[in-house]
Structure formats: structure tokens, C-alpha cells
Scaffold this motif. Sequence first.
Motif, PDB file in Angstrom:
ATOM      1  N   THR A 121       0.862  -1.180   0.000  1.00  0.00           N
ATOM      2  CA  THR A 121       0.000   0.000   0.000  1.00  0.00           C
ATOM      3  C   THR A 121       0.898   1.230   0.000  1.00  0.00           C
ATOM      4  OG1 THR A 121      -0.037   0.184   2.414  1.00  0.00           O
ATOM      5  CG2 THR A 121      -1.757  -1.215   1.398  1.00  0.00           C
ATOM      6  N   LEU A 122       0.291   2.392  -0.145  1.00  0.00           N
ATOM      7  CA  LEU A 122       1.076   3.617  -0.054  1.00  0.00           C
ATOM      8  C   LEU A 122       1.740   3.715   1.314  1.00  0.00           C
ATOM      9  CD1 LEU A 122      -1.198   6.250  -1.846  1.00  0.00           C
ATOM     10  CD2 LEU A 122       1.033   5.425  -2.591  1.00  0.00           C
ATOM     11  N   GLU A 123       1.041   3.248   2.349  1.00  0.00           N
ATOM     12  CA  GLU A 123       1.588   3.314   3.699  1.00  0.00           C
ATOM     13  C   GLU A 123       2.789   2.380   3.877  1.00  0.00           C
ATOM     14  OE1 GLU A 123      -1.800   3.017   3.072  1.00  0.00           O
ATOM     15  OE2 GLU A 123      -2.034   5.175   3.381  1.00  0.00           O
ATOM     16  N   THR A 124       2.711   1.161   3.341  1.00  0.00           N
ATOM     17  CA  THR A 124       3.854   0.241   3.491  1.00  0.00           C
ATOM     18  C   THR A 124       5.042   0.725   2.675  1.00  0.00           C
ATOM     19  OG1 THR A 124       3.086  -1.241   1.708  1.00  0.00           O
ATOM     20  CG2 THR A 124       2.383  -1.769   3.971  1.00  0.00           C
ATOM     21  N   ALA A 125       4.774   1.312   1.517  1.00  0.00           N
ATOM     22  CA  ALA A 125       5.863   1.869   0.707  1.00  0.00           C
ATOM     23  C   ALA A 125       6.497   3.063   1.426  1.00  0.00           C
ATOM     24  CB  ALA A 125       5.348   2.282  -0.669  1.00  0.00           C
TER      25      ALA A 125
ATOM     26  N   TYR B  31      10.930   5.341   4.547  1.00  0.00           N
ATOM     27  CA  TYR B  31      11.395   5.985   5.775  1.00  0.00           C
ATOM     28  C   TYR B  31      12.543   5.186   6.405  1.00  0.00           C
ATOM     29  CZ  TYR B  31      11.446   7.860  10.494  1.00  0.00           C
ATOM     30  OH  TYR B  31      11.850   8.409  11.683  1.00  0.00           O
ATOM     31  N   GLU B  32      12.465   3.880   6.355  1.00  0.00           N
ATOM     32  CA  GLU B  32      13.486   3.014   6.950  1.00  0.00           C
ATOM     33  C   GLU B  32      14.832   3.116   6.233  1.00  0.00           C
ATOM     34  OE1 GLU B  32      11.588  -0.809   6.963  1.00  0.00           O
ATOM     35  OE2 GLU B  32      10.239  -0.250   8.608  1.00  0.00           O
ATOM     36  N   VAL B  33      14.828   3.585   4.995  1.00  0.00           N
ATOM     37  CA  VAL B  33      16.076   3.730   4.246  1.00  0.00           C
ATOM     38  C   VAL B  33      16.991   4.761   4.909  1.00  0.00           C
ATOM     39  CG1 VAL B  33      17.083   4.456   2.028  1.00  0.00           C
ATOM     40  CG2 VAL B  33      15.060   2.971   2.061  1.00  0.00           C
ATOM     41  N   TRP B  34      16.397   5.764   5.575  1.00  0.00           N
ATOM     42  CA  TRP B  34      17.217   6.810   6.196  1.00  0.00           C
ATOM     43  C   TRP B  34      18.208   6.239   7.208  1.00  0.00           C
ATOM     44  CZ3 TRP B  34      17.764  11.095   3.764  1.00  0.00           C
ATOM     45  CH2 TRP B  34      16.724  11.606   2.990  1.00  0.00           C
ATOM     46  N   GLU B  35      17.806   5.273   7.994  1.00  0.00           N
ATOM     47  CA  GLU B  35      18.722   4.664   8.966  1.00  0.00           C
ATOM     48  C   GLU B  35      19.829   3.896   8.244  1.00  0.00           C
ATOM     49  OE1 GLU B  35      20.714   3.993  12.250  1.00  0.00           O
ATOM     50  OE2 GLU B  35      18.965   5.298  12.151  1.00  0.00           O
TER      51      GLU B  35
END
Length: 169
Positions: free
Chosen positions: A137-141, A146-150
Amino acid sequence: MIIAVAGVAGTLGGALLTQRGSERAKRREIELVRDQEEVRENRSLRRTCYVELNRDARQFTTALNRHLHVMRERGVEEADSDALEEAKNAHRDRYSEAQMIAPEEVLMRASVVNQALNKVYGQVKRLERGAPEPGETLETAAQAQYEVWEMLRTMRTAMRHDLGVSHED
């Protein structure tokens, strides 16, 4: 006569040995300077590669975020897709360069970032086409993006450590 010949031979031999020793020392010094220049050039090449890879990975992450916002707020236009493709291609080029330059520790972190970015990109494009995989979904994407930032922070730390800028582990 023998003593005179031995004295002359000793004098000439000593001069020859001194000259050879001096030449060897100069060669070693030149090799040392070359080695130091090579180390400096290698570090400079890695620094440039790391700066560009870090920048382009961050820009790709930001472009994915922007694209997700556009998908929520309005329909995606050609300019939006072009901007995302441009960011993706820039990152691909930098990552390809890093594969040839970066040591294993940095490359391992860069690979994690690359895989995560490509995974999010795939999700975004499937959502854009209206053909998401189960659970996408748009939310899971957005969460995956967001997790890529870490992962980017971890990659940057490995790069800084390799360059001797930071001693964090």
C-alpha cells in the motif's frame, strides 16, 4: 706496489659502494613518495565517490518520498516520473562506481541501501500502475522508504570510518 694497488682499489671500491648505497636510498625514497601519493590519490578518489554516492542515495530517497506524496495528493504526471527516474539513474551510476572503488565494509552497507531503494522503487511503480503485490500500500511503501534513512546513516558512518574522518563503529 701491491699495497698501492690495494689502496687504490679500496678507495675506488669504497666510492663505488657509497654511490650504489646512495642510489638505493634514493630509489627507496622515490618509491616511498610514490606510495604516499598513491594512498592520497586513492583516498581522494574514494572521498569523491562517497560524497556522490551519499548525495545521490539521499536524493533518490527524497525523490521516492516526494513521489509517494504526489501519488497521495494527485495523479502522477510525466515530469514526476521523470524526476524519479533521474534520481534512480544517478544513484545507480554512483553505486556502480562504488562497486569498483569501495572496500568490502563500505560496499556491504551501500549494497543494503541500494537493495532497499530498489525495493521501494518497485513498490512505488507497482502502486503507480495499480498492480501492487499482496500487502503493498502507499503506507507500506512510505514506511519502507522511511526506513532507508537509517540505512543511509549506517552507510555514511562506514564511509567516514574508511576515510579516517570518524572512528565510530
